[in-house]
Design an enzyme around this catalytic site. Structure first.
Site, mmCIF file in Angstrom:
data_model
loop_
_atom_site.group_PDB
_atom_site.id
_atom_site.type_symbol
_atom_site.label_atom_id
_atom_site.label_comp_id
_atom_site.label_asym_id
_atom_site.label_seq_id
_atom_site.Cartn_x
_atom_site.Cartn_y
_atom_site.Cartn_z
ATOM 1 N N ASN A 9 0.906 -1.373 -0.001
ATOM 2 C CA ASN A 9 0.194 -0.311 -0.042
ATOM 3 C C ASN A 9 1.165 1.363 -0.190
ATOM 4 O O ASN A 9 1.482 1.652 0.581
ATOM 5 C CB ASN A 9 -0.999 -0.313 1.357
ATOM 6 C CG ASN A 9 -1.705 1.441 1.590
ATOM 7 O OD1 ASN A 9 -1.843 2.097 0.004
ATOM 8 N ND2 ASN A 9 -2.670 2.086 2.897
ATOM 9 N N LYS A 11 0.449 4.297 -0.660
ATOM 10 C CA LYS A 11 -0.365 5.358 -0.095
ATOM 11 C C LYS A 11 -0.482 6.385 -0.622
ATOM 12 O O LYS A 11 0.030 6.625 -1.575
ATOM 13 C CB LYS A 11 0.080 5.579 2.156
ATOM 14 C CG LYS A 11 0.304 4.278 2.379
ATOM 15 C CD LYS A 11 0.571 4.594 4.391
ATOM 16 C CE LYS A 11 0.148 3.287 4.695
ATOM 17 N NZ LYS A 11 0.134 3.259 6.442
ATOM 18 N N HIS A 97 -9.214 1.676 5.856
ATOM 19 C CA HIS A 97 -8.275 1.859 6.294
ATOM 20 C C HIS A 97 -8.242 2.472 7.371
ATOM 21 O O HIS A 97 -9.204 3.605 7.404
ATOM 22 C CB HIS A 97 -7.041 2.509 5.056
ATOM 23 C CG HIS A 97 -5.422 2.258 5.319
ATOM 24 N ND1 HIS A 97 -4.962 3.716 6.249
ATOM 25 C CD2 HIS A 97 -4.838 1.107 5.802
ATOM 26 C CE1 HIS A 97 -3.392 2.825 6.791
ATOM 27 N NE2 HIS A 97 -3.176 1.379 6.038
ATOM 28 N N GLU A 99 -6.223 5.068 8.128
ATOM 29 C CA GLU A 99 -6.135 6.539 7.935
ATOM 30 C C GLU A 99 -7.447 6.885 7.249
ATOM 31 O O GLU A 99 -7.573 7.755 7.402
ATOM 32 C CB GLU A 99 -5.428 6.328 6.856
ATOM 33 C CG GLU A 99 -3.594 6.336 7.424
ATOM 34 C CD GLU A 99 -3.114 5.912 6.625
ATOM 35 O OE1 GLU A 99 -2.719 5.816 6.019
ATOM 36 O OE2 GLU A 99 -1.487 5.215 7.389
ATOM 37 N N GLU A 169 -4.786 -4.807 10.858
ATOM 38 C CA GLU A 169 -4.221 -3.886 11.045
ATOM 39 C C GLU A 169 -3.476 -2.374 12.284
ATOM 40 O O GLU A 169 -4.953 -1.459 12.357
ATOM 41 C CB GLU A 169 -3.800 -2.837 9.968
ATOM 42 C CG GLU A 169 -3.867 -3.300 8.369
ATOM 43 C CD GLU A 169 -3.172 -2.126 7.599
ATOM 44 O OE1 GLU A 169 -2.492 -2.854 6.734
ATOM 45 O OE2 GLU A 169 -3.925 -0.889 7.384
ATOM 46 N N GLY A 175 2.919 1.989 10.896
ATOM 47 C CA GLY A 175 3.717 3.847 10.236
ATOM 48 C C GLY A 175 4.658 4.033 11.585
ATOM 49 O O GLY A 175 5.269 5.248 12.056
ATOM 50 N N SER A 214 4.094 -1.682 9.813
ATOM 51 C CA SER A 214 5.466 -1.976 10.148
ATOM 52 C C SER A 214 5.936 -3.697 10.158
ATOM 53 O O SER A 214 6.748 -3.888 10.684
ATOM 54 C CB SER A 214 6.111 -1.931 11.799
ATOM 55 O OG SER A 214 5.688 0.080 11.866
HETATM 56 P P1 13P Z 1 3.046 0.481 7.489
HETATM 57 O O1 13P Z 1 3.975 -0.665 7.461
HETATM 58 O O2 13P Z 1 4.379 2.345 7.328
HETATM 59 O O3 13P Z 1 3.178 0.551 8.805
HETATM 60 O O4 13P Z 1 1.597 0.643 7.325
HETATM 61 C C1 13P Z 1 1.284 -0.389 7.101
HETATM 62 C C2 13P Z 1 -0.353 0.196 6.439
HETATM 63 O O5 13P Z 1 -0.958 0.798 6.721
HETATM 64 C C3 13P Z 1 -0.256 -1.270 5.575
HETATM 65 O O6 13P Z 1 -1.950 -0.378 4.956
#
Ligand code: 13P
Length: 256
Positions: A9, A11, A97, A99, A169, A175, A214
């Site tokens: 992903n 982003k 997600h 976010e 997640e 992140g 992560s």
């Molecule tokens: P990270 O791997 O940067 O922690 O992000 C995970 C994520 O949100 C994948 O959708």
């Protein structure tokens, strides 16, 4: 049987040129390793979706999108429909997600509409669920997961459940560089499998349960070896070709 899906992903990262460079690297790896059994998926930003779709046509690399709208077309300024994405070669769409839930106030009712619409178009939704740190500390993790699954999967039957990918997640692991521990991932994934099979029946054993938060080449072995983990949804580490491909290589070890 254990299947694997390794999904990047990206982003809101990479312009078209940068996306193409990254896909060139991943495609090189996929082609060199012709016997790969894991599914490999990249989810670039919308602006790169068409260009990447052209590059991966007739290859084993899969293309995903990071969001969609559930209506087919019309006056929905700024939105992208599922058939538009399908035309570009998209097979998977990430929804729910954290976010999007937190920054864009996306609620379960909308996520459910998106999920049903994606299935209607015969594409694969990747539904993200997970608890915040506060919720975990208050011992509410499983209540939160059940609540999200009940609402987001409303209207699904035992026949359609296997077409959905679910990504666990934990919000606090995204992140932050601090992934959930092996024990935490195992506990959550065992719980999810059990819950889904209880609710939808045997076919839920075939649902891909991805871990996200992560995940990197450093902890991939410890997490992907867990029985009910069928791959990862990877943010930061998917932006580096070598890290992403190293995670794919690790996944290969655990396919049964
Ligand atoms: P990270 O791997 O940067 O922690 O992000 C995970 C994520 O949100 C994948 O959708």
């Amino acid at each position: 049987m254990k299947n694997m899906l390794i999904a990047g992903n990206w982003k809101m990262n990479t312009n078209v040129f940068e996306s193409q460079k990254l896909v060139e690297y991943i495609l090189g790896f996929v082609k060199t390793n012709a016997t790969l059994k894991s599914k490999v998926l990249v989810c670039p930003p919308f602006t790169s979706v068409y260009a990447i779709g052209q590059m991966i046509e007739n290859t084993k690399l899969l293309l995903g999108a990071q969001n969609c709208y559930y209506e087919e077309k019309g006056a929905f300024t700024g939105e992208i429909s599922i058939p538009m994405l399908e035309y570009c070669g998209v097979s998977h769409i990430i929804i729910g997600h954290s976010e999007r839930r937190s920054y864009f106030k996306e609620e379960d009712e909308i996520i459910n509409k998106k999920l049903l619409a994606i299935l209607e178009y015969n594409l694969t939704p990747i539904l993200c669920i997970g608890e915040t740190l506060d919720e975990r500390n208050q011992g509410k993790t499983f209540d939160i997961l059940i609540n999200q699954l009940d609402k987001d999967l409303a209207g699904l039957t035992g026949d359609t459940i296997e077409r959905v990918v679910i990504a666990y997640e934990p919000v606090w692991a995204i992140g932050t560089g601090i992934s959930a521990t092996r024990e935490q991932v195992q506990e959550a994934h065992d719980f999810l499998r059990h819950f889904l099979v209880g609710k939808f029946g045997e076919k839920a054993n075939r649902v891909y349960l991805l871990y996200g938060g992560s995940l990197s080449e450093k902890n991939a072995d410890e997490i992907l070896s867990i029985e009910n983990v069928n791959g990862g949804l990877i943010g930061g580490a998917s932006l580096k070709g070598d890290s992403f491909c190293s995670i794919i290589q690790t996944a290969e070890k655990y396919i049964i």
